[in-house]
Enzyme design. Structure first.
Site, PDB file in Angstrom:
ATOM      1  N   SER A 274       0.820  -1.210   0.000  1.00 14.39           N
ATOM      2  CA  SER A 274       0.000   0.000   0.000  1.00 14.39           C
ATOM      3  C   SER A 274       0.856   1.264   0.000  1.00 14.39           C
ATOM      4  O   SER A 274       0.596   2.202  -0.766  1.00 14.39           O
ATOM      5  CB  SER A 274      -0.966   0.006   1.189  1.00 14.39           C
ATOM      6  OG  SER A 274      -0.282  -0.127   2.419  1.00 14.39           O
ATOM      7  N   HIS A 304      -1.880  -8.742   1.936  1.00 12.25           N
ATOM      8  CA  HIS A 304      -1.536  -7.482   2.622  1.00 12.25           C
ATOM      9  C   HIS A 304      -2.607  -7.190   3.667  1.00 12.25           C
ATOM     10  O   HIS A 304      -2.756  -7.924   4.641  1.00 12.25           O
ATOM     11  CB  HIS A 304      -1.398  -6.373   1.585  1.00 12.25           C
ATOM     12  CG  HIS A 304      -0.806  -5.090   2.101  1.00 12.25           C
ATOM     13  ND1 HIS A 304      -0.075  -5.017   3.281  1.00 12.25           N
ATOM     14  CD2 HIS A 304      -0.834  -3.820   1.614  1.00 12.25           C
ATOM     15  CE1 HIS A 304       0.320  -3.774   3.470  1.00 12.25           C
ATOM     16  NE2 HIS A 304      -0.139  -3.015   2.483  1.00 12.25           N
ATOM     17  N   HIS A 350       6.268 -12.477   8.688  1.00 13.69           N
ATOM     18  CA  HIS A 350       6.318 -11.124   8.129  1.00 13.69           C
ATOM     19  C   HIS A 350       7.445 -11.070   7.104  1.00 13.69           C
ATOM     20  O   HIS A 350       8.463 -11.744   7.253  1.00 13.69           O
ATOM     21  CB  HIS A 350       6.549 -10.083   9.222  1.00 13.69           C
ATOM     22  CG  HIS A 350       6.341  -8.677   8.775  1.00 13.69           C
ATOM     23  ND1 HIS A 350       7.351  -7.938   8.195  1.00 13.69           N
ATOM     24  CD2 HIS A 350       5.247  -7.869   8.801  1.00 13.69           C
ATOM     25  CE1 HIS A 350       6.883  -6.737   7.882  1.00 13.69           C
ATOM     26  NE2 HIS A 350       5.609  -6.666   8.234  1.00 13.69           N
ATOM     27  N   ARG A 359       3.862  -4.241  17.229  1.00 10.17           N
ATOM     28  CA  ARG A 359       2.454  -3.856  17.134  1.00 10.17           C
ATOM     29  C   ARG A 359       1.557  -4.944  17.741  1.00 10.17           C
ATOM     30  O   ARG A 359       0.495  -4.646  18.281  1.00 10.17           O
ATOM     31  CB  ARG A 359       2.071  -3.587  15.672  1.00 10.17           C
ATOM     32  CG  ARG A 359       2.866  -2.448  15.041  1.00 10.17           C
ATOM     33  CD  ARG A 359       2.598  -2.337  13.553  1.00 10.17           C
ATOM     34  NE  ARG A 359       2.996  -3.545  12.833  1.00 10.17           N
ATOM     35  CZ  ARG A 359       2.769  -3.764  11.551  1.00 10.17           C
ATOM     36  NH1 ARG A 359       2.136  -2.842  10.822  1.00 10.17           N
ATOM     37  NH2 ARG A 359       3.169  -4.873  10.966  1.00 10.17           N
ATOM     38  N   ASP A 405      -1.548  -8.458  12.673  1.00 17.62           N
ATOM     39  CA  ASP A 405      -2.877  -8.981  12.377  1.00 17.62           C
ATOM     40  C   ASP A 405      -3.322 -10.062  13.350  1.00 17.62           C
ATOM     41  O   ASP A 405      -4.515 -10.340  13.460  1.00 17.62           O
ATOM     42  CB  ASP A 405      -2.915  -9.548  10.952  1.00 17.62           C
ATOM     43  CG  ASP A 405      -2.641  -8.484   9.907  1.00 17.62           C
ATOM     44  OD1 ASP A 405      -3.135  -7.364  10.080  1.00 17.62           O
ATOM     45  OD2 ASP A 405      -1.937  -8.777   8.927  1.00 17.62           O
TER      46      ASP A 405
END
Length: 468
Positions: A274, A304, A350, A359, A405
């Site tokens: 993105s 993604h 990742h 995160r 995620d």
């Protein structure tokens, strides 16, 4: 920033770069002055333009590594080839926003309440200036974004023209495209604005876009999952809090979660799909609306941003088959069942990181603080213990650790936002901060049209045989 981190690794240039590195760190850590955001940028830009000229003059011929065939046919992974000022991703440390880690941002950036999560407006200020803003500056920016958050009726009509069954990202990206009608950059370019001033209408477009995407995103949610009514913004709330409110969630803990969510999802250096897409499209002098809409279409891909919906769906499939009180052995069996069927365990691994995503860690800390007894959170905790050893044993995964995620869906689900197909829209709203911040600097620094060289398989075979 990736440029400087790579260059410092080259010992023959170390002495020439050390002064630059020190000045960058000073810029990152100093407190913001009393100027407003636009005025600070206007003051900084000439200095950074001169800095870029100096780097090109003194370091322009420095090599940043070798390009291999594996890189060319492997998605350009590990290839340094992009200037991205707002954040830098380290394989071991994780993301740093203008040099600050996520824990440092949680400590230094202003919050809505004592010991609360950082306000996204504070991070936006940091991304744009490299400076930590005061609470007063963040409050002022919050008000400015609220004032800019006016969405024309035709945007809703564009969305309404789509079937309500259309994917939320399709509806969201269409709404962003409709916002483009009011692009100030396009209007200024058509009137012949000098290229040295490109950054100013880009700034206006970017702040308008950042202000308006939560309104558009909230309408998409209401249209698909609720009664289709628009919940007006609350002028007493900040950016993240207002987004939660417009979605229909007013639990103070959910407001805090949204502040954290938007902050940590805002930027992840420039090489992800993105961010790179937004930069690439903008390099053609497409305005921020066109560039960000393109970025959203990349974010919508299963490899993604769409991955965050897949995680919650997979976790719920575990519960459906094994129950909420799943044992460690049952969980191991289900993980192996997933892998043996040719699928991946979503939320783990990742492309760059080689340790647990920070995160993920900060979301886990939020869960321990606010929802320690949630059954799905407890399941996620078990997965953290079970999955990495299995992936390590498999031997095909460079990073077996959880990513961002792996946790976000469980937190959202706890507070009632259970529609997993919508989660990527939340990701998209967050990414507007990082992508638009870099687009402003792209125009301020006069970065050129992106045009890498491509080759064919025949070319690779012939040239590599010659070299051998």
């Amino acid at each position: 920033m990736a440029f400087f981190r790579s260059v410092t690794a080259l010992s023959r240039l170390r002495s020439r770069v050390s002064n630059l590195s020190n000045s960058v760190r000073w810029l990152q850590m100093q407190s913001s002055s009393d100027l407003d955001l636009h005025s600070q940028l206007k003051e900084m830009i000439p200095e950074q333009q001169e800095r870029l000229k100096k780097v090109k003059s003194e370091l322009g011929k420095a090599q940043l590594g070798n390009i291999t065939v594996d890189m060319v046919i492997g998605g350009m992974r590990g290839m340094t080839g992009l200037l991205w000022e707002t954040s830098l991703l380290d394989p071991d440390e994780g993301i740093r926003f203008r040099g600050l880690s996520i824990p440092e941002c949680q400590k230094l950036l202003p919050a809505a309440k004592p010991d609360g999560e950082p306000l996204p407006e504070g991070l936006l200020w940091l991304l744009l200036t490299g400076k930590v803003p005061s609470k007063e500056q963040v409050d002022g920016l919050s008000k400015e974004l609220r004032d800019r958050a006016t969405v024309p009726d035709y945007v809703y009509k564009v969305i309404d023209a789509l079937p309500v069954t259309a994917h939320p990202m399709t509806q969201f990206a269409s709404g962003v495209m409709a916002l483009q009608v009011q692009s100030e950059f396009q209007e200024a370019y058509e009137k012949g604005i000098h290229k040295s001033k490109y950054w100013e209408p880009t700034y206006e477009d970017s702040l308008n876009l950042i202000a308006r995407v939560p309104v558009v995103a909230a309408y998409v949610y209401q249209r698909i999952y609720k009664d289709g009514k628009i919940i007006p913004k609350d002028d007493s709330l900040d950016y993240g809090g207002n987004f939660s409110h417009m979605l229909g969630f007013d639990d103070p803990k959910m407001l805090e979660l949204m502040r954290l969510y938007v902050t940590i999802h805002s930027d992840h250096e420039g090489g992800n799909v993105s961010a790179h897409t937004g930069h690439l499209v903008a390099s053609a002098l497409s305005d921020p609306y066109l560039s960000f809409a393109a970025a959203l279409n990349g974010l919508a891909g299963p490899l993604h941003g769409l991955a965050n919906q897949e995680v919650l769906l997979w976790i719920k499939s575990v519960v459906d088959e094994c129950g909420e009180n799943v044992t460690t052995e049952q969980l191991k069996d289900y993980v192996w069942k997933t892998l043996n069927s040719g699928k991946v365990v979503p939320g783990f691994g990742h492309g760059v990181l080689r340790k647990t995503d920070p995160r993920y860690t900060c979301q886990r800390e939020f869960a321990l603080k606010h929802l320690p007894d949630d059954p799905l959170f407890q399941l996620v905790s078990k997965l953290f213990e079970v999955v990495p050893p299995i992936l390590t044993k498999l031997g095909k995964v460079k990073n077996p650790w959880p990513n961002v995620d792996a946790h976000s869906g469980v937190l959202l689900n706890h507070f009632g936002l259970a529609e997993a197909r919508y989660y990527t829209v939340l990701f998209g709203v967050s990414r507007s901060l990082g992508i638009c911040s870099q687009l402003i600097w792209d125009r301020a620094l006069g970065l050129p049209l992106e045009r890498p060289k491509s080759v064919t398989l025949d070319w690779i075979e012939k040239n590599c045989k010659k070299a051998a």
